[in-house]
Scaffold this active site. Structure first.
Site, PDB file in Angstrom:
ATOM      1  N   GLY A  19       0.782  -1.236   0.000  1.00 36.12           N
ATOM      2  CA  GLY A  19       0.000   0.000   0.000  1.00 36.12           C
ATOM      3  C   GLY A  19       0.811   1.280   0.000  1.00 36.12           C
ATOM      4  NE  ARG A  94      -7.948 -12.924  -7.619  1.00 33.81           N
ATOM      5  CZ  ARG A  94      -7.588 -14.160  -7.947  1.00 33.81           C
ATOM      6  NH1 ARG A  94      -6.368 -14.598  -7.696  1.00 33.81           N
ATOM      7  NH2 ARG A  94      -8.452 -14.959  -8.552  1.00 33.81           N
ATOM      8  CG  ASN A 110      -3.638  -0.935 -12.818  1.00 30.32           C
ATOM      9  OD1 ASN A 110      -3.418  -1.130 -11.617  1.00 30.32           O
ATOM     10  ND2 ASN A 110      -2.952  -1.550 -13.776  1.00 30.32           N
ATOM     11  CG  HIS A 112       1.267  -2.219 -15.672  1.00 30.27           C
ATOM     12  ND1 HIS A 112       0.989  -3.463 -15.151  1.00 30.27           N
ATOM     13  CD2 HIS A 112       2.189  -2.415 -16.634  1.00 30.27           C
ATOM     14  CE1 HIS A 112       1.723  -4.363 -15.777  1.00 30.27           C
ATOM     15  NE2 HIS A 112       2.460  -3.757 -16.678  1.00 30.27           N
ATOM     16  CB  SER A 139       1.685   3.130 -17.721  1.00 34.35           C
ATOM     17  OG  SER A 139       2.880   2.873 -18.417  1.00 34.35           O
ATOM     18  CG  ASP A 148      -1.741  -4.377 -17.096  1.00 40.27           C
ATOM     19  OD1 ASP A 148      -2.326  -3.691 -16.245  1.00 40.27           O
ATOM     20  OD2 ASP A 148      -1.089  -5.401 -16.818  1.00 40.27           O
TER      21      ASP A 148
HETATM   22  N1  NHR Z   1      -8.569  -6.100 -14.695  1.00 44.54           N
HETATM   23  C1  NHR Z   1      -8.901  -5.750 -15.954  1.00 44.54           C
HETATM   24  N2  NHR Z   1     -10.053  -6.235 -16.442  1.00 44.54           N
HETATM   25  N3  NHR Z   1      -8.136  -4.945 -16.720  1.00 44.54           N
HETATM   26  C2  NHR Z   1      -6.977  -4.478 -16.233  1.00 44.54           C
HETATM   27  O1  NHR Z   1      -6.244  -3.688 -16.988  1.00 44.54           O
HETATM   28  C3  NHR Z   1      -6.549  -4.835 -14.921  1.00 44.54           C
HETATM   29  C4  NHR Z   1      -7.405  -5.664 -14.167  1.00 44.54           C
HETATM   30  C5  NHR Z   1      -7.045  -6.057 -12.870  1.00 44.54           C
HETATM   31  C6  NHR Z   1      -5.849  -5.670 -12.335  1.00 44.54           C
HETATM   32  C7  NHR Z   1      -3.616  -4.562 -12.516  1.00 44.54           C
HETATM   33  C8  NHR Z   1      -2.571  -5.364 -13.294  1.00 44.54           C
HETATM   34  C9  NHR Z   1      -1.188  -4.736 -13.205  1.00 44.54           C
HETATM   35  O2  NHR Z   1      -1.071  -3.509 -13.083  1.00 44.54           O
HETATM   36  C10 NHR Z   1      -4.970  -4.867 -13.084  1.00 44.54           C
HETATM   37  C11 NHR Z   1      -5.331  -4.422 -14.361  1.00 44.54           C
HETATM   38  C12 NHR Z   1      -3.020  -8.770 -11.681  1.00 44.54           C
HETATM   39  C13 NHR Z   1      -2.622  -9.619 -12.708  1.00 44.54           C
HETATM   40  C14 NHR Z   1      -2.694 -11.121 -12.520  1.00 44.54           C
HETATM   41  O3  NHR Z   1      -2.239 -11.871 -13.378  1.00 44.54           O
HETATM   42  C15 NHR Z   1      -2.197  -9.068 -13.902  1.00 44.54           C
HETATM   43  C16 NHR Z   1      -2.188  -7.694 -14.075  1.00 44.54           C
HETATM   44  C17 NHR Z   1      -2.601  -6.839 -13.047  1.00 44.54           C
HETATM   45  C18 NHR Z   1      -3.007  -7.384 -11.854  1.00 44.54           C
HETATM   46  N4  NHR Z   1      -3.279 -11.621 -11.416  1.00 44.54           N
HETATM   47  C19 NHR Z   1      -3.494 -13.029 -11.109  1.00 44.54           C
HETATM   48  C20 NHR Z   1      -4.975 -13.412 -11.313  1.00 44.54           C
HETATM   49  O4  NHR Z   1      -5.221 -14.605 -11.545  1.00 44.54           O
HETATM   50  C21 NHR Z   1      -3.163 -13.349  -9.666  1.00 44.54           C
HETATM   51  C22 NHR Z   1      -1.747 -13.020  -9.314  1.00 44.54           C
HETATM   52  C23 NHR Z   1      -1.493 -13.002  -7.812  1.00 44.54           C
HETATM   53  O5  NHR Z   1      -2.445 -13.143  -7.013  1.00 44.54           O
HETATM   54  O6  NHR Z   1      -0.331 -12.808  -7.421  1.00 44.54           O
HETATM   55  O7  NHR Z   1      -5.866 -12.559 -11.173  1.00 44.54           O
HETATM   56  O8  NHR Z   1      -0.169  -5.442 -13.348  1.00 44.54           O
HETATM   57  C1  GAR Z   2       3.441  -1.213  -7.460  1.00 49.23           C
HETATM   58  O1  GAR Z   2       4.715  -1.225  -8.054  1.00 49.23           O
HETATM   59  C2  GAR Z   2       2.384  -1.351  -8.523  1.00 49.23           C
HETATM   60  O2  GAR Z   2       2.672  -0.657  -9.708  1.00 49.23           O
HETATM   61  C3  GAR Z   2       2.401  -2.822  -8.751  1.00 49.23           C
HETATM   62  O3  GAR Z   2       2.594  -3.414  -7.486  1.00 49.23           O
HETATM   63  C4  GAR Z   2       3.247  -2.474  -6.621  1.00 49.23           C
HETATM   64  C5  GAR Z   2       2.359  -2.235  -5.433  1.00 49.23           C
HETATM   65  O4  GAR Z   2       3.046  -1.511  -4.447  1.00 49.23           O
HETATM   66  N1  GAR Z   2       1.172  -3.270  -9.314  1.00 49.23           N
HETATM   67  C6  GAR Z   2       1.080  -4.429  -9.933  1.00 49.23           C
HETATM   68  O5  GAR Z   2       2.024  -5.138 -10.155  1.00 49.23           O
HETATM   69  C7  GAR Z   2      -0.338  -4.798 -10.318  1.00 49.23           C
HETATM   70  N2  GAR Z   2      -0.317  -6.102 -10.878  1.00 49.23           N
HETATM   71  P1  GAR Z   2       2.245  -0.874  -3.221  1.00 49.23           P
HETATM   72  O6  GAR Z   2       1.321  -1.950  -2.650  1.00 49.23           O
HETATM   73  O7  GAR Z   2       3.325  -0.529  -2.256  1.00 49.23           O
HETATM   74  O8  GAR Z   2       1.502   0.300  -3.733  1.00 49.23           O
END
Ligand code: NHR
Ligand code: GAR
Length: 220
Positions: A19, A94, A110, A112, A139, A148
Site C-alpha cells: 500500500g 486480481r 490502474n 502498472h 503507467s 493493462d
Molecule cells: N482487470 C482488468 N479487467 N483490466 C486491467 O487492466 C486490470 C485488471 C485487474 C488488475 C492490474 C494489473 C497490473 O497492473 C490490473 C489491471 C493482476 C494480474 C494477474 O495476473 C495481472 C495484471 C494486473 C493485476 N493476477 C493473477 C490473477 O489470476 C493473480 C496473481 C497473484 O495473485 O499474485 O488474477 O499489473
Molecule cells: C506497485 O509497483 C504497482 O505498480 C504494482 O505493485 C506495486 C504495489 O506496491 N502493481 C502491480 O504489479 C499490479 N499487478 P504498493 O502496494 O506498495 O503500492
C-alpha cells in the site's frame, strides 16, 4: 482545495499488499478524498496505513468465492456502498471480469509498473532487464476489459543502470509511481480526465497513446 475533506470526489482504493501507492494517494489528496480501502488479502500493511489515516477498510478474500465473477460481484457491491466517483487499483493483484470493468468504466484506473504498451501482466521489471531496455517506468491507465491495455493517462520513466536487478529497478520505479498516481487522481478530481469511445482525454482534448506529456517539473 487545501482541505481534502472539502472535496467531493470520493475515491475507493483497491489493494493487495504494502500500500505504498495508497499512502502517496492519502498524503497528496487535494482534489479528492479516499473514503475506503478494500483488500483481497487480510493482514496486509496497506490496511494498517488506511486505518492509521482514519479511512474505512474492508477485506474481501477472493478464496472464499466459487468464481472470479462471484468475487467481483461482492467487490463491486461493496465499492458502490461508498458511492465512489473514482476507483483506484493500487497494487491490486486480481484480474477483474468484464462485468466489473463495464460497471465502473471511465472511473476505474490502474498503475502498472512498466512503460505501457510494453510488458502488460506480471514480472515487468525482470522482463525489461532481460530485454536489455535502457529505460523502465510506470503507467497510469483507464482500466478496460483488455488487461493493462486501456487508454494511457500518463507515464513516468526511470533510467536502467547496468547494475540493476529487478528489486532495485522496482524500488526506483515506485518513487515515480508515488509522484504520478496522486497527480493523476487530482486531475480526475478536478474533472480534467475522461474516457470515451475515442479514448482518454485531458481538458477535453484527446491524449496521445503515451498519455499526458508531463512537463519537466512534474516528470523530473
Ligand atoms: N482487470 C482488468 N479487467 N483490466 C486491467 O487492466 C486490470 C485488471 C485487474 C488488475 C492490474 C494489473 C497490473 O497492473 C490490473 C489491471 C493482476 C494480474 C494477474 O495476473 C495481472 C495484471 C494486473 C493485476 N493476477 C493473477 C490473477 O489470476 C493473480 C496473481 C497473484 O495473485 O499474485 O488474477 O499489473
Ligand atoms: C506497485 O509497483 C504497482 O505498480 C504494482 O505493485 C506495486 C504495489 O506496491 N502493481 C502491480 O504489479 C499490479 N499487478 P504498493 O502496494 O506498495 O503500492
Amino acid at each position: 482545495m487545501s482541505n481534502p475533506n472539502d472535496t467531493d470526489c470520493r475515491v475507493v482504493v483497491l489493494i493487495s499488499g504494502n500500500g505504498s501507492n495508497l499512502q502517496a494517494l492519502i498524503d497528496n489528496a487535494e482534489s479528492y478524498q479516499v473514503v475506503a480501502t478494500i483488500s483481497n488479502k487480510a493482514d496486509v500493511y496497506g490496511l494498517d496505513r488506511a486505518r492509521e489515516a482514519g479511512i474505512d477498510t474492508v477485506v474481501i478474500d477472493h478464496r472464499q468465492y466459487p468464481s472470479r465473477e462471484a468475487f467481483d460481484q461482492v467487490l463491486a457491491d461493496t465499492i458502490d456502498g461508498y458511492l465512489p466517483d473514482l476507483v483506484v487499483l493500487a497494487g491490486f493483484m486480481r484480474i477483474l471480469s468484464d462485468g466489473f470493468v463495464q460497471r465502473f468504466k471511465g472511473r476505474l484506473i490502474n498503475i502498472h509498473p512498466s512503460l505501457l504498451p510494453k510488458y502488460p501482466g506480471l514480472d515487468t521489471h525482470q522482463r525489461a532487464l532481460d530485454a536489455g531496455d535502457s529505460e523502465a517506468g510506470c503507467s497510469v491507465h483507464f482500466v478496460t476489459e483488455e488487461l493493462d491495455g486501456g487508454p494511457c493517462i500518463a507515464r513516468a520513466s526511470v533510467v536502467i543502470e547496468a547494475q540493476d536487478d529487478a528489486d532495485a529497478l522496482a524500488a526506483r520505479t515506485l518513487v515515480q509511481e508515488h509522484r504520478l498516481y496522486p497527480l493523476v487522481a487530482n486531475w480526475f478530481g478536478e474533472g480534467r480526465l475522461a474516457l470515451s469511445a475515442k479514448g482518454a482525454s485531458f481538458d477535453g482534448r484527446p491524449l496521445p497513446a503515451t498519455g499526458h506529456p508531463l512537463d519537466s517539473e512534474q516528470a523530473d
